[in-house]
Write an enzyme that holds these catalytic residues in place. Structure first.
Site, short mmCIF file in Angstrom:
data_model
loop_
_atom_site.label_atom_id
_atom_site.label_comp_id
_atom_site.label_asym_id
_atom_site.label_seq_id
_atom_site.Cartn_x
_atom_site.Cartn_y
_atom_site.Cartn_z
N GLY A 501 0.83 -1.19 0.00
CA GLY A 501 0.00 0.00 0.00
C GLY A 501 0.86 1.24 0.00
O GLY A 501 2.09 1.17 -0.07
N ASP A 619 -1.20 11.44 14.50
CA ASP A 619 -1.85 11.03 13.26
C ASP A 619 -2.54 9.70 13.46
O ASP A 619 -2.42 8.78 12.67
CB ASP A 619 -0.82 10.94 12.13
CG ASP A 619 -1.52 10.89 10.76
OD1 ASP A 619 -2.71 11.24 10.68
OD2 ASP A 619 -0.88 10.47 9.78
#
Ligand SMILES: *[C@@H]1O[C@H](CO)[C@@H](O)[C@H](O)[C@H]1NC(C)=O
Ligand SMILES: *[C@@H]1O[C@H](CO)[C@@H](O)[C@H](O)[C@H]1NC(C)=O
Ligand SMILES: *[C@@H]1O[C@H](CO)[C@@H](O)[C@H](O)[C@H]1NC(C)=O
Ligand SMILES: *[C@@H]1O[C@H](CO)[C@@H](O)[C@H](O)[C@H]1NC(C)=O
Ligand SMILES: *[C@@H]1O[C@H](CO)[C@@H](O)[C@H](O)[C@H]1NC(C)=O
Ligand SMILES: *[C@@H]1O[C@H](CO)[C@@H](O)[C@H](O)[C@H]1NC(C)=O
Ligand SMILES: *[C@@H]1O[C@H](CO)[C@@H](O)[C@H](O)[C@H]1NC(C)=O
Length: 811
Positions: A501, A619
């Protein structure tokens, strides 16, 4: 009418609202005393489904009868013929019909002037004489409940011992197996015992808290106090607001619980419970070992100690504990190794001197051959007072927050060895050279010490005592550097087929090392915003972090332009792969989802409250939660994380990084971030997991609400269960889901100070503690201030919902 009233008055010797008994009066089974303000009631009752009668005190306003004190614990009255009387010596006497005395308060032999028994508003039943001298009080003889104002401990002058004892069972108030009391030996400590064996040590008082229970700390509900002087040793507490009812009870299974009465719901809410985990079991890891609930296995020997029976130890039989690797030298040359963030060991055979400093304390310890460790007895300020241990160190545990420092005495050679090992971890360039160095250093050290000792013999003076205090090496680990060639081989030269990914900073590849181990390689793209600094930051950070809910960094590689991070491979991809997919979401039943929520919470708690570093992830999002083969969640992607000294509070940054939909308002708008920013993101994640919908891009009937707004509206309307993912209806228990939604909403509240911290969040998730009502969430409508007004001043690599966004604020 008048006749009926006066008739009733005369045959009942106690008026309905009476709170005193005077000599000559008696209180029968069908009568009660009620305290002046109506808080407590004294009377006869039958516990549980028993039929026998006991005299006791209970809360008047609490509908489910809650007994706080029992007089005739072991001598029940079998009929309703009991009567309580006060004699003219000031003794309360409980009789069974005409037969005899079932119980009496301890008797004074002298006749008193106008004695009177009275039930006070505190729940204390007292007897006093006409001059207001206290003759007797029920607070001196507690049952299983500690009420505000009660003392737990000892009166050293009278020998009175104030302690709680469990009931045998809910039908029988006779003393049961467990007691909660103060062990006055050595340095006094609070303990829960089963018959004579200690089960749980709340620990000794360090000026701020009990060393084993950071749960008992400053709070808005009650103030507490520990007093220790020649006359008395006791623990006591007072409620901040007496309109609330709260009690501490030792339940039949030896669990200590604090409850708060909530008028609105008419139930007792659990405020806290101890013990909570296996590390709380007394001496769970045996002697000279440390229990750390965040590590695996939970038990480890103290630095410088080795398992006494290594084969048992490997099989998780920790009973035998650990022994010193190197004997103490005793005459000179010993030093101390400092461990931080601990529950101090059992102090029942410790020595204490409150007037010594740490330096004097260490010197005192070195002067006695059998002294093995020392610590400050008072943890306020920089610490003061001196506590010495002379034998085994038992029942030590590690706390993420609120732990103390312990100085363990060690032979000089052992210290040199530990130091060298630590240094070698720091410079992990060439292992061979370092181990040679260690060896040489060790040799030099011992030679040097040998000569020093020869010279110093007879000098009796410890001014030259070496202070070897260094931070604990507990969390240090070695980080291997991978060869680029090896990584290229493992990933088929970063072949397209191996690509897993695209993260915020570049592609991630799957690889297989020669030995078959599967790895995930994060390759930082040249155009990535993660520069060399961030790269180093991430490597340094993750290398230090070890927790089962954090993804494990196996190594790194920097060669030329290539910057690679090598992680353990997570076969089940990331959480978003499941939650937001119509078919795959069915694989995650509620049980799994809750396990995942809990895991993320624990991982985050570790990041926030680890004793040495405070890390803000910045995050946190569903796509950064990876799943291992057993669907255990692991937090990944620390490239943006920031560490803080423990004292630092919210910080301002002019570079806002993070992901829309997960950023709290104070961060996205003002660039202010703190641990509470992560709490916000975590709240969003909970709501996404529960609902199976993304916060951003959520739309329902064009109301302009995002997921938070939708969840909030449902909450306000009292229909929160409509939020949950359709695929969950079969597997979930509504109360747990409801709890998760409420915790989620508490985490996303507008104001950072309203949001709970992670330790509270974990507690809220895994126990039945009381949950406050959430206030309106931050960013509860879809309009994001940046999209609306500041597209010109944002510099961003934003290209989709889940991509990390960087905003440089020009201030
Ligand atoms: C309590 O019981 C006694 C008999 O034992 C009775 O005479 C009396 O009226 C009762 N009092 C009340 C208040 O019911
Ligand atoms: C009365 O005093 C004796 C000894 O002082 C003690 O053992 C006993 O428990 C006391 N009883 C009550 C009811 O206070
Ligand atoms: C208290 O009562 C007991 C009997 O219950 C008696 O033996 C004892 O002498 C009494 N103590 C005093 C101080 O009156
Ligand atoms: C105590 O609580 C009551 C009700 O919650 C409140 O009205 C009162 O102001 C509080 N008192 C104090 C001193 O905080
Ligand atoms: C005692 O407390 C524990 C922990 O909350 C609970 O599991 C147990 O059921 C309680 N026992 C009783 C008898 O209330
Ligand atoms: C504590 O240490 C000081 C200084 O050495 C000494 O004077 C004092 O007697 C000690 N106190 C106790 C209780 O041992
Ligand atoms: C060392 O301390 C122990 C425990 O307090 C004591 O029994 C012993 O006498 C001390 N030894 C010396 C040499 O002071």
């Amino acid at each position: 009418m008048l006749f009926v009233c006066s008739f009733l008055f005369f045959i009942s010797r106690l008026a309905a609202t009476q709170n005193t008994i005077t000599p000559g009066q008696s209180m029968r089974d069908n009568e009660t005393l009620i305290s002046a303000d109506g808080s407590f009631e004294l009377g006869f009752f039958s516990p549980g489904n028993a039929r026998s009668r006991y005299l006791g005190v209970w809360y008047k306003k609490v509908s489910s009868r809650t007994i706080v004190w029992v007089a005739n614990k072991e001598t029940p009255i079998l009929t309703k013929s009991g009567a309580l009387r006060l004699d003219n010596k000031g003794n309360l006497i409980l009789r069974n019909g005409k037969d005899g005395v079932v119980w009496s308060s301890n008797n004074t032999s002298r006749t008193q002037q106008n004695p009177v028994a009275k039930l006070l508003d505190s729940g204390n039943l007292i007897v006093r004489d006409g001059k207001d001298n206290m003759l007797w009080q029920s607070f001196d003889y507690p049952s299983d409940t500690m009420l505000p104002g009660m003392k737990l401990g000892r009166n050293l002058a009278t020998g009175l011992n104030w302690f709680l004892t469990t009931w045998k069972n809910s039908n029988n108030p006779a003393p049961g197996e467990f007691s909660f009391w103060i062990d006055p030996r050595g340095f006094p400590q609070l303990v829960i015992t089963s018959r004579t064996a200690i089960r749980f040590r709340l620990g000794s008082w360090n000026g701020l808290q009990f060393t084993g229970t950071p749960q008992v700390r400053q709070n808005p509900l009650y103030n507490f106090q520990f007093v220790s002087n020649q006359h008395e040793i006791y623990y006591t507490y007072e409620l901040q607001n007496n309109s609330v009812a709260s009690r501490v009870v030792l339940n039949e299974t030896g669990i200590l619980q604090r409850y708060v009465w909530i008028d609105r719901t008419q139930i007792w809410n659990l405020f806290f419970t101890v013990p909570i985990d296996q590390c709380d079991s007394y001496a769970f890891c045996g002697a000279n070992a440390i229990c750390n609930i965040g590590s695996y296995p939970v038990c480890a020997c103290l630095e410088g100690f080795v398992p006494k029976s290594p084969s048992d130890w490997k099989q998780a039989d920790w009973l035998d504990g650990c022994v010193r690797r190197t004997k103490l030298d005793c005459h000179s040359g010993d030093g101390f190794w400092k461990l931080t963030g601990l529950k101090l060991p059992d102090t029942s055979s410790s020595m204490v001197n409150e007037s010594l400093s740490l330096k004097e304390c260490k010197a005192l310890c070195l002067r006695n051959c059998s002294c093995v460790a020392c610590a400050n007895s008072d943890a306020r300020g920089v610490g003061s007072g001196c506590l010495l241990w002379f034998d085994k160190l038992t029942d030590i545990r590690h706390f993420v927050e609120g732990g103390q420092d312990l100085y363990i005495r060690m032979a000089a050679s052992e210290l040199a060895w530990i130091e060298a090992k630590k240094k070698s971890n720091e410079r992990k360039k060439d292992a061979v050279v370092v181990s040679c160095l260690i060896f040489i250093m060790g040799m030099l050290m011992s030679t040097l010490l040998f000569y020093m000792r020869k010279q110093k013999q007879g000098m009796r003076n410890h001014d030259d005592m070496k202070d070897y205090d260094k931070d604990s090496a507990m969390e240090e680990m070695e980080l291997p550097i991978f060869d680029l060639v090896i990584v290229k081989n493992a990933t088929n030269n970063f072949s397209r087929n191996n690509k897993l990914g695209e993260g915020g900073f570049g592609p991630v590849f799957k690889g297989t090392l020669l030995d078959g181990q599967e790895i995930a390689v994060k390759r930082l793209s040249e155009t990535s915003r993660q520069g060399r600094e961030e790269f180093k930051n991430e490597v340094k950070l993750i290398a230090k972090l070890q927790h089962r809910n954090l993804v494990k960094l196996l190594g790194c590689c920097i060669e030329g332009e290539e910057k690679l991070l090598i992680y353990e491979y997570m076969p089940n991809k990331s959480l978003d792969f499941f939650t937001f997919d119509k078919t795959r979401c069915k694989l995650l039943d509620w049980h799994r989802r809750f396990h995942i929520i809990e895991g993320i919470a624990r991982g985050l708690l570790y990041l926030h409250q680890d004793s040495r570093l405070r890390i803000i992830h910045r995050d946190l999002k569903v796509s950064n939660i990876l799943l291992d083969s057993d669907m255990n969640p692991k937090i990944s992607d620390f490239g943006l994380a920031r560490t803080f000294g423990r004292e630092q509070s919210p910080t301002n940054t002019n570079r806002v990084v993070g992901t829309y939909g997960y950023m709290p308002p104070e961060y996205a708008i003002d660039g202010l971030f703190s641990v509470k920013s992560d709490v916000f993101s975590f709240g969003v994640i909970i709501l996404e997991i529960v609902s199976g919908k993304r916060n951003r891009g959520f739309s329902l009937g064009g109301l302009g609400h995002n997921l938070l707004g939708y969840a909030w509206r449902l909450w306000v309307k009292g229909r929160p269960l409509e939020l949950i993912d359709n695929s969950l209806y079969d597997s979930c228990g509504p109360s747990q889901v409801l709890r998760c939604i409420q915790v989620g909403l508490l985490c996303v509240q507008q104001l950072p100070e309203d949001r709970p911290n992670m330790s509270t969040v974990v507690l809220m998730l895994v126990s039945d503690t009381f949950l406050p009502q959430p206030k309106q969430p931050g960013f509860y409508t879809e309009r994001n201030p940046y999209e609306a007004e500041s597209s010109s001043r944002k510099e961003s690599n934003y290209s989709g919902n889940e991509i990390t966004t960087t905003i440089i604020d020009p201030r």
